[in-house]
Design a protein around this motif. Structure first.
Motif, PDB file in Angstrom:
ATOM      1  N   HIS A 193      18.177  77.148  86.570  1.00 42.87           N
ATOM      2  CA  HIS A 193      17.785  76.907  85.182  1.00 42.87           C
ATOM      3  C   HIS A 193      16.300  76.586  85.071  1.00 42.87           C
ATOM      4  CE1 HIS A 193      18.197  75.689  80.995  1.00 42.87           C
ATOM      5  NE2 HIS A 193      17.584  74.548  81.284  1.00 42.87           N
ATOM      6  N   VAL A 194      15.797  75.753  85.988  1.00 42.49           N
ATOM      7  CA  VAL A 194      14.376  75.404  85.960  1.00 42.49           C
ATOM      8  C   VAL A 194      13.520  76.641  86.217  1.00 42.49           C
ATOM      9  CG1 VAL A 194      12.582  74.096  87.149  1.00 42.49           C
ATOM     10  CG2 VAL A 194      14.728  72.982  86.558  1.00 42.49           C
ATOM     11  N   ALA A 195      13.938  77.460  87.201  1.00 46.35           N
ATOM     12  CA  ALA A 195      13.182  78.683  87.485  1.00 46.35           C
ATOM     13  C   ALA A 195      13.184  79.617  86.274  1.00 46.35           C
ATOM     14  CB  ALA A 195      13.776  79.387  88.706  1.00 46.35           C
ATOM     15  N   GLU A 196      14.354  79.693  85.597  1.00 47.73           N
ATOM     16  CA  GLU A 196      14.439  80.541  84.410  1.00 47.73           C
ATOM     17  C   GLU A 196      13.547  80.011  83.294  1.00 47.73           C
ATOM     18  OE1 GLU A 196      17.816  82.124  81.217  1.00 47.73           O
ATOM     19  OE2 GLU A 196      18.391  80.939  82.968  1.00 47.73           O
ATOM     20  N   GLN A 197      13.526  78.685  83.126  1.00 49.00           N
ATOM     21  CA  GLN A 197      12.674  78.098  82.095  1.00 49.00           C
ATOM     22  C   GLN A 197      11.193  78.303  82.413  1.00 49.00           C
ATOM     23  OE1 GLN A 197      13.589  76.754  79.144  1.00 49.00           O
ATOM     24  NE2 GLN A 197      15.624  77.481  79.695  1.00 49.00           N
ATOM     25  N   GLN A 198      10.840  78.221  83.691  1.00 49.42           N
ATOM     26  CA  GLN A 198       9.450  78.459  84.069  1.00 49.42           C
ATOM     27  C   GLN A 198       9.046  79.904  83.803  1.00 49.42           C
ATOM     28  OE1 GLN A 198       9.413  77.207  88.174  1.00 49.42           O
ATOM     29  NE2 GLN A 198       9.046  75.058  87.659  1.00 49.42           N
ATOM     30  N   ARG A 199       9.931  80.835  84.148  1.00 49.46           N
ATOM     31  CA  ARG A 199       9.637  82.243  83.851  1.00 49.46           C
ATOM     32  C   ARG A 199       9.548  82.469  82.347  1.00 49.46           C
ATOM     33  NH1 ARG A 199      13.683  83.115  87.761  1.00 49.46           N
ATOM     34  NH2 ARG A 199      15.136  83.684  86.084  1.00 49.46           N
ATOM     35  N   PHE A 200      10.452  81.816  81.622  1.00 45.54           N
ATOM     36  CA  PHE A 200      10.444  81.963  80.169  1.00 45.54           C
ATOM     37  C   PHE A 200       9.150  81.425  79.567  1.00 45.54           C
ATOM     38  CE2 PHE A 200      11.279  80.212  75.950  1.00 45.54           C
ATOM     39  CZ  PHE A 200      11.762  81.333  75.299  1.00 45.54           C
ATOM     40  N   ALA A 201       8.725  80.248  80.042  1.00 49.09           N
ATOM     41  CA  ALA A 201       7.488  79.655  79.519  1.00 49.09           C
ATOM     42  C   ALA A 201       6.287  80.553  79.823  1.00 49.09           C
ATOM     43  CB  ALA A 201       7.284  78.261  80.105  1.00 49.09           C
ATOM     44  N   ALA A 202       6.252  81.091  81.054  1.00 49.38           N
ATOM     45  CA  ALA A 202       5.140  81.971  81.424  1.00 49.38           C
ATOM     46  C   ALA A 202       5.144  83.247  80.584  1.00 49.38           C
ATOM     47  CB  ALA A 202       5.225  82.304  82.912  1.00 49.38           C
ATOM     48  N   ASN A 203       6.330  83.839  80.410  1.00 51.76           N
ATOM     49  CA  ASN A 203       6.411  85.066  79.616  1.00 51.76           C
ATOM     50  C   ASN A 203       6.105  84.804  78.145  1.00 51.76           C
ATOM     51  OD1 ASN A 203       7.114  86.659  81.813  1.00 51.76           O
ATOM     52  ND2 ASN A 203       9.299  86.267  81.570  1.00 51.76           N
ATOM     53  N   ALA A 204       6.615  83.669  77.627  1.00 55.80           N
ATOM     54  CA  ALA A 204       6.351  83.332  76.221  1.00 55.80           C
ATOM     55  C   ALA A 204       4.856  83.124  75.992  1.00 55.80           C
ATOM     56  CB  ALA A 204       7.141  82.088  75.827  1.00 55.80           C
ATOM     57  N   SER A 205       4.213  82.447  76.929  1.00 54.44           N
ATOM     58  CA  SER A 205       2.771  82.245  76.804  1.00 54.44           C
ATOM     59  C   SER A 205       2.032  83.578  76.802  1.00 54.44           C
ATOM     60  CB  SER A 205       2.263  81.367  77.958  1.00 54.44           C
ATOM     61  OG  SER A 205       2.894  80.106  77.940  1.00 54.44           O
ATOM     62  N   HIS A 206       2.472  84.476  77.683  1.00 55.67           N
ATOM     63  CA  HIS A 206       1.835  85.796  77.747  1.00 55.67           C
ATOM     64  C   HIS A 206       2.067  86.576  76.452  1.00 55.67           C
ATOM     65  CE1 HIS A 206       0.447  89.598  79.467  1.00 55.67           C
ATOM     66  NE2 HIS A 206       1.541  90.145  78.970  1.00 55.67           N
ATOM     67  N   GLU A 207       3.315  86.549  75.967  1.00 53.08           N
ATOM     68  CA  GLU A 207       3.634  87.303  74.755  1.00 53.08           C
ATOM     69  C   GLU A 207       2.900  86.753  73.537  1.00 53.08           C
ATOM     70  OE1 GLU A 207       5.519  89.983  74.443  1.00 53.08           O
ATOM     71  OE2 GLU A 207       6.114  90.151  76.534  1.00 53.08           O
ATOM     72  N   LEU A 208       2.792  85.427  73.448  1.00 57.75           N
ATOM     73  CA  LEU A 208       2.095  84.835  72.306  1.00 57.75           C
ATOM     74  C   LEU A 208       0.580  85.001  72.411  1.00 57.75           C
ATOM     75  CD1 LEU A 208       4.152  81.538  71.837  1.00 57.75           C
ATOM     76  CD2 LEU A 208       3.982  83.430  70.217  1.00 57.75           C
ATOM     77  N   ARG A 209       0.083  85.022  73.629  1.00 59.04           N
ATOM     78  CA  ARG A 209      -1.358  85.170  73.809  1.00 59.04           C
ATOM     79  C   ARG A 209      -1.835  86.557  73.390  1.00 59.04           C
ATOM     80  NH1 ARG A 209      -3.423  84.480  79.807  1.00 59.04           N
ATOM     81  NH2 ARG A 209      -2.197  86.390  79.957  1.00 59.04           N
ATOM     82  N   THR A 210      -0.982  87.562  73.600  1.00 58.82           N
ATOM     83  CA  THR A 210      -1.395  88.936  73.291  1.00 58.82           C
ATOM     84  C   THR A 210      -1.735  89.133  71.811  1.00 58.82           C
ATOM     85  OG1 THR A 210      -0.099  89.783  75.146  1.00 58.82           O
ATOM     86  CG2 THR A 210      -0.699  91.352  73.413  1.00 58.82           C
ATOM     87  N   PRO A 211      -0.849  88.779  70.865  1.00 67.20           N
ATOM     88  CA  PRO A 211      -1.239  88.974  69.460  1.00 67.20           C
ATOM     89  C   PRO A 211      -2.401  88.091  69.041  1.00 67.20           C
ATOM     90  CG  PRO A 211       0.845  87.789  69.611  1.00 67.20           C
ATOM     91  CD  PRO A 211       0.534  88.292  70.979  1.00 67.20           C
ATOM     92  N   LEU A 212      -2.496  86.898  69.619  1.00 63.79           N
ATOM     93  CA  LEU A 212      -3.624  86.038  69.284  1.00 63.79           C
ATOM     94  C   LEU A 212      -4.942  86.643  69.775  1.00 63.79           C
ATOM     95  CD1 LEU A 212      -2.109  82.511  70.038  1.00 63.79           C
ATOM     96  CD2 LEU A 212      -2.486  83.579  67.808  1.00 63.79           C
ATOM     97  N   ALA A 213      -4.906  87.222  70.978  1.00 67.21           N
ATOM     98  CA  ALA A 213      -6.118  87.858  71.506  1.00 67.21           C
ATOM     99  C   ALA A 213      -6.501  89.070  70.668  1.00 67.21           C
ATOM    100  CB  ALA A 213      -5.892  88.256  72.965  1.00 67.21           C
ATOM    101  N   ILE A 214      -5.503  89.848  70.236  1.00 68.23           N
ATOM    102  CA  ILE A 214      -5.798  91.012  69.403  1.00 68.23           C
ATOM    103  C   ILE A 214      -6.386  90.564  68.068  1.00 68.23           C
ATOM    104  CG2 ILE A 214      -4.761  92.935  68.154  1.00 68.23           C
ATOM    105  CD1 ILE A 214      -2.714  93.173  70.394  1.00 68.23           C
ATOM    106  N   THR A 215      -5.798  89.510  67.499  1.00 67.03           N
ATOM    107  CA  THR A 215      -6.321  88.987  66.232  1.00 67.03           C
ATOM    108  C   THR A 215      -7.765  88.527  66.387  1.00 67.03           C
ATOM    109  OG1 THR A 215      -4.104  88.286  65.570  1.00 67.03           O
ATOM    110  CG2 THR A 215      -5.958  87.258  64.442  1.00 67.03           C
ATOM    111  N   GLN A 216      -8.042  87.825  67.490  1.00 71.36           N
ATOM    112  CA  GLN A 216      -9.409  87.357  67.732  1.00 71.36           C
ATOM    113  C   GLN A 216     -10.383  88.526  67.846  1.00 71.36           C
ATOM    114  OE1 GLN A 216     -10.491  84.133  67.843  1.00 71.36           O
ATOM    115  NE2 GLN A 216     -12.573  84.954  68.023  1.00 71.36           N
ATOM    116  N   THR A 217      -9.948  89.578  68.525  1.00 74.88           N
ATOM    117  CA  THR A 217     -10.808  90.753  68.682  1.00 74.88           C
ATOM    118  C   THR A 217     -11.088  91.424  67.332  1.00 74.88           C
ATOM    119  OG1 THR A 217      -9.929  91.129  70.906  1.00 74.88           O
ATOM    120  CG2 THR A 217     -11.039  92.973  69.829  1.00 74.88           C
TER     121      THR A 217
END
Length: 359
Positions: free
Chosen positions: A137-161
């Motif tokens: 469960h912890v490993a899954e949550q860590q992967r989820f947090a990393a993927n969520a951060s990546h997914e959320l960062r992408t639209p924010l980076a595009i918006t900034q650009t």
């Protein structure tokens, strides 16, 4: 938690063993003494012809012997009890060490207690199982947090650009820029709402009520029918009345996600999706099946992981935020159900959700 220091369990067990042995020895010696005094024939005790004098002599001669036996039992009980208690509590020591290691963050440690099945080994096996699930469960949550951060960062980076482009070219036509910002912002909102829905399902924070999966399936297919027609996919819905207990909103979201996936990941222009509800003794089943490309079983096994898509991590206009089947899995588990994904031999996917029936 701070606690007042006390006697160890090993010492308590030792004193208990010794005390019980002393009590048993005292009762045994008392029984022997009573037997000699009252149940033996008179000839055994008559030395001078006076029974009461012989009884007094017997008591005086037996008392030192009884005291020596009790002292021996006390020493033997303390020594033997200490060794036996240590041997009996050895598995508990291993369990305690594993608990401390887990508390310090070492979830990979396992007790692996050898020997035949008993209470300690049952406890150790249950603890190992808990550690394995917690580690996963912890490993899954860590992967989820990393993927969520990546997914959320992408639209924010595009918006900034896009904003930087607009700032550097203030006289440029902003119509296209606004359209792209709207698309990116919509995707970020969809992703945020999906994350909130996933968290709600994981926490099981919903009100349960009596629902009919067949009605939910009809509502989902009717809602997505224009979307299916746009993609050239034929929707077919049939089945029995399937009553269960749960959140109508979450079960509708589950069905919508499955039907949406069946439409998006289908044959373009001539695909078909089937939505079926079936009732069995004690369970109800929702099945969503669609035509499409052939899928490897190894890929199908990973589709329920957050941010996994049938086309790996490649985005297109057809792909969602990557949480559709992850939300389906969480909602199914929150309703004490079972989710099964099976690739169709001719191509496409068959998804089965099995839930407890309402009787």
């Amino acid at each position: 938690m701070d606690r007042t220091p006390g006697l160890s369990v090993r010492l308590k067990l030792t004193l208990s063993y010794a005390g019980f042995l002393m009590l048993a020895g005292t009762l045994l010696l008392a029984a022997v003494l009573v037997f000699y005094l009252y149940y033996l024939p008179d000839g055994w005790l008559y030395a001078t012809g006076d029974f009461w004098i012989n009884r007094s002599l017997l008591l005086r001669s037996f008392a030192p012997f009884m005291a020596m036996v009790l002292v021996f039992l006390l020493v033997f009980g303390l020594a033997g009890g200490w060794l036996l208690a240590g041997r009996m509590l050895a598995p508990l020591t291993r369990i305690t060490d594993a608990t401390r290691a887990a508390a310090n963050g070492s979830l990979s440690h396992r007790i692996s207690l050898p020997g035949a099945q008993d209470e300690f080994r049952e406890l150790a096996d249950a603890f190992d199982t808990m550690l394995a699930r917690l580690e996963a469960h912890v490993a899954e949550q860590q992967r989820f947090a990393a993927n969520a951060s990546h997914e959320l960062r992408t639209p924010l980076a595009i918006t900034q650009t896009l904003l930087d482009v607009a700032r550097n070219a203030p006289h440029r036509d902003t119509t296209e820029l606004v359209d792209r910002l709207h698309t990116v912002n919509t995707r970020a909102i969809d992703l945020t709402e999906a994350l909130l829905l996933l968290s709600r399902a994981d926490q099981r924070a919903f009100t349960r009520e009596h629902v009919d999966l067949s009605l939910i399936a009809e509502e989902a297919t009717e809602t997505l029918l224009p979307f299916a027609e746009k993609h050239g996919v034929t929707l077919e819905t049939f089945g029995d009345m399937t009553r269960t207990i749960g959140s109508r909103a979450l079960l509708l979201q589950l069905t919508m996600n499955l039907v949406h996936n069946a439409i998006v990941h289908n044959l373009p222009g001539h695909g078909t999706a089937w939505v079926t509800t079936t009732v069995y003794p004690g369970t109800v089943v929702l099945t969503v099946e669609n035509t499409g490309d052939r899928l490897a079983p190894q890929l199908v096994a990973t589709l329920v992981e957050p941010f996994r898509r049938g086309t790996e991590r490649i985005r297109s206009h057809r792909s969602g935020v990557g949480l559709g089947l992850a939300i389906v899995k969480s909602i199914t588990q929150a309703h004490a159900g079972t989710l099964t994904l099976t690739p169709r031999p001719t191509g496409g996917l068959c998804v089965t959700v099995q839930l407890p029936a309402w009787s």
